[in-house]
Design an enzyme around this catalytic site. Structure first.
Site, PDB file in Angstrom:
ATOM      1  CB  THR A  22      -0.939   0.040   1.223  1.00 21.86           C
ATOM      2  OG1 THR A  22      -0.161   0.010   2.420  1.00 21.86           O
ATOM      3  CG2 THR A  22      -1.923  -1.108   1.202  1.00 21.86           C
ATOM      4  CD  GLU A  68      -3.180   0.864   4.834  1.00 27.32           C
ATOM      5  OE1 GLU A  68      -1.991   0.558   4.634  1.00 27.32           O
ATOM      6  OE2 GLU A  68      -3.832   0.417   5.771  1.00 27.32           O
TER       7      GLU A  68
END
Length: 122
Positions: A22, A68
């Protein structure tokens, strides 16, 4: 809704522990409610289907809330780059999982749904 921000360091568990790297986004954009979203991430002139999480990571609760995003079909270093993320659909609320395997399975399901939505196939 769109979020804009710079990719910064996170906990480092998305790719190494969960298998879904991420990009942690430092943003001043107003945030949507906590949860998981289908999204499209724009990096420079390229667009990627994405899944976005806004929240505190109840299964791995260390640190402050984060924003994220996992960019599908992307590999490379994003640190210091600026991303624009278009939220396409709310997938689910933030939740705690009994195990990392259960969390991985849910992330895989979320990513598959997000890809379909980003490609116009809800």
């Amino acid at each position: 809704m769109e979020l804009y921000g710079e990719v910064v360091s996170g906990k480092g568990i998305g790719g190494s522990v969960l298998g879904f790297p991420t990009a942690n986004l430092r943003t001043r954009s107003p945030l949507p409610p906590r949860g998981v979203y289908a999204a499209r991430a724009i990096l420079e002139k390229e667009s990627y289907p994405a899944v976005l999480n806004v929240g505190t990571h109840p299964t791995l609760p260390e640190g402050p809330p984060t924003v994220e995003v996992h960019l599908m079909d992307f590999s490379g270093d994003l640190y210091g780059k600026r991303l624009r993320v278009q939220l396409l659909d709310f997938l689910r609320p933030e939740m705690r999982f009994a195990s990392l395997d259960a969390l991985r399975a849910q992330i895989a399901s979320d990513a598959a749904r997000a890809r379909s939505i980003a490609q116009g196939r809800p």
